[in-house]
Motif scaffolding. Sequence first.
Motif, mmCIF file in Angstrom:
data_model
loop_
_atom_site.group_PDB
_atom_site.id
_atom_site.type_symbol
_atom_site.label_atom_id
_atom_site.label_comp_id
_atom_site.label_asym_id
_atom_site.label_seq_id
_atom_site.Cartn_x
_atom_site.Cartn_y
_atom_site.Cartn_z
ATOM 1 N N ARG A 1 0.828 -1.192 0.000
ATOM 2 C CA ARG A 1 0.000 0.000 0.000
ATOM 3 C C ARG A 1 0.867 1.248 0.000
ATOM 4 O O ARG A 1 1.908 1.285 0.627
ATOM 5 C CB ARG A 1 -0.918 -0.011 1.227
ATOM 6 C CG ARG A 1 -1.837 -1.235 1.234
ATOM 7 C CD ARG A 1 -2.550 -1.406 2.542
ATOM 8 N NE ARG A 1 -3.419 -2.572 2.516
ATOM 9 C CZ ARG A 1 -4.066 -3.037 3.563
ATOM 10 N NH1 ARG A 1 -3.947 -2.447 4.728
ATOM 11 N NH2 ARG A 1 -4.837 -4.104 3.448
ATOM 12 N N ASP B 1 1.467 -4.965 3.457
ATOM 13 C CA ASP B 1 0.231 -5.359 4.125
ATOM 14 C C ASP B 1 0.503 -5.925 5.524
ATOM 15 O O ASP B 1 -0.300 -5.750 6.446
ATOM 16 C CB ASP B 1 -0.497 -6.410 3.276
ATOM 17 C CG ASP B 1 -1.833 -6.787 3.862
ATOM 18 O OD1 ASP B 1 -2.673 -5.899 4.057
ATOM 19 O OD2 ASP B 1 -2.037 -7.994 4.140
ATOM 20 N N TRP C 1 2.330 -4.918 7.750
ATOM 21 C CA TRP C 1 2.491 -3.883 8.777
ATOM 22 C C TRP C 1 1.145 -3.367 9.283
ATOM 23 O O TRP C 1 1.100 -2.511 10.173
ATOM 24 C CB TRP C 1 3.307 -2.723 8.229
ATOM 25 C CG TRP C 1 4.744 -3.102 7.941
ATOM 26 C CD1 TRP C 1 5.326 -4.325 8.100
ATOM 27 C CD2 TRP C 1 5.751 -2.238 7.426
ATOM 28 N NE1 TRP C 1 6.647 -4.286 7.717
ATOM 29 C CE2 TRP C 1 6.937 -3.016 7.301
ATOM 30 C CE3 TRP C 1 5.786 -0.896 7.054
ATOM 31 C CZ2 TRP C 1 8.123 -2.476 6.825
ATOM 32 C CZ3 TRP C 1 6.972 -0.360 6.574
ATOM 33 C CH2 TRP C 1 8.129 -1.149 6.472
ATOM 34 N N THR C 2 0.065 -3.838 8.721
ATOM 35 C CA THR C 2 -1.267 -3.388 9.123
ATOM 36 C C THR C 2 -2.088 -4.526 9.726
ATOM 37 O O THR C 2 -3.294 -4.399 9.906
ATOM 38 C CB THR C 2 -2.043 -2.829 7.915
ATOM 39 O OG1 THR C 2 -2.305 -3.884 6.979
ATOM 40 C CG2 THR C 2 -1.243 -1.714 7.242
ATOM 41 N N ARG C 3 -1.419 -5.642 10.079
ATOM 42 C CA ARG C 3 -2.137 -6.827 10.559
ATOM 43 C C ARG C 3 -1.484 -7.381 11.819
ATOM 44 O O ARG C 3 -0.270 -7.560 11.866
ATOM 45 C CB ARG C 3 -2.148 -7.901 9.468
ATOM 46 C CG ARG C 3 -2.879 -7.492 8.221
ATOM 47 C CD ARG C 3 -2.676 -8.461 7.090
ATOM 48 N NE ARG C 3 -2.953 -9.849 7.496
ATOM 49 C CZ ARG C 3 -2.963 -10.859 6.628
ATOM 50 N NH1 ARG C 3 -2.721 -10.630 5.346
ATOM 51 N NH2 ARG C 3 -3.217 -12.071 7.049
#
Length: 441
Positions: A35, A45, A47-49
């Motif tokens: 992203r 991705d 880093w957002t989970r």
Amino acid sequence: MSKLEPAPVGRLQLIDRILGKKAEDSGSAAAAPVRRASGARRIPDAWTRFDRHPAYESMLVSKAASQRLGLDNPFFRVHDGRAGAMTRIDGRDYLNFASYNYLGLAGHPQVDQAAKDAIDRYGTTVSASRLVAGERPVQRDLEQALAQVYGTEDCVVFVSGHATNVSAIGHLFGPKDLVVHDSLIHNSVLMGIQLSGATRRAFPHNDVDALDRLLGDLRGRFERVLIVVEGIYSMDGDMPDLPALIDLKRRHHAFLMVDEAHALGVLGEKGYGLHEHSGIDGRAVDIWMGTLSKTLSGCGGYIAGERALVEQLKYAAPGFVYSVGIAPPLAAASLAALTLMRAEPERVARLKQRGQFFLRQARAAGLNTGLSQGYSVIPVILGSSLKAVRLSNQLFDHGVNVQPIIHPAVEEKAARLRFFLSSEHTEAQIVETIGLIQQLA
């Protein structure tokens, strides 16, 4: 690999298998969308989970390794009943060495009744901070009783033992200060130092000479200096040389803080802790810290010391000012337990006798008990996390509940079973347990 980099594909595929996810849904390096944030930086991705958080991934890999080795998870077992020398798990009774109920006061009828009476009078919570919403007599009664034990001017009770160290150290010291601590100090102290912004230095375990040299080199560079030790070390069961520390802190113009979490109710003829054990006036130590969840059968922590220290914490320490006051039934339970401890010193004597007996039996059996001096905490060091978990599970199968302490909580070579002794344990139970360890190890 940096903690900010996505995990390698092979590891992510292993984690996907553990989680039962399909590769296309996994966010693995091969399939993970990248992203673009407003600042034009490409954000993977992962880093957002939370299921891609490095700590969670490491935990899953460890779980998978344990499963492959056929090891049951020894943690978070559900107990039905009080935490005493015996416990009940899944309908079976177990000999229990995984409880801090050192004097057998958790579940004592007088302690339980005090909590029930407090509920009837005050309810289950005071619902707000004591600073803004006022106090209940039982809260101050507990603090004054603790101050009497240490011979100090005053005491303040927090709602969490861990938060007591974090908030007190974090508030009292700052970027211009130095905090030096024993290398085996509790995590709560480390978190408090981090919050404070003070410079941190560790000295080798119980090495007062090394501490003296360290302070000789560094003292002049800082404003306030704090030395932090434990009354009994929770992993090893030994204690510091308090008279030497008091002499050292005076010579170097420093504050001395002693964490008594595992020492109150254990050391000294009356269970008053390290100062009684050492024959030292409690006022010689600047900050006494302790917890209510062990000998005192409640939940929370406390700081005892001079009135200026206590008043500053009560009016300004965030962990006290912005937290609800201790629940009345917990304060009442701890006050009742403290009253019983003071009235029945035979409990303290019996705990000491059982601890010394366990230590002698273990050493006679050739077990490595490390530095333990035979009070409330006695480790059996196995030198391998795998061995510690396996032996814990084997003992559990034979009706003994004791927890393994494994890497990273301790160094791999120091992996162990940690036995907490109670005045309720019998010599026969101890002999049985040592015999089982010899048989299974």
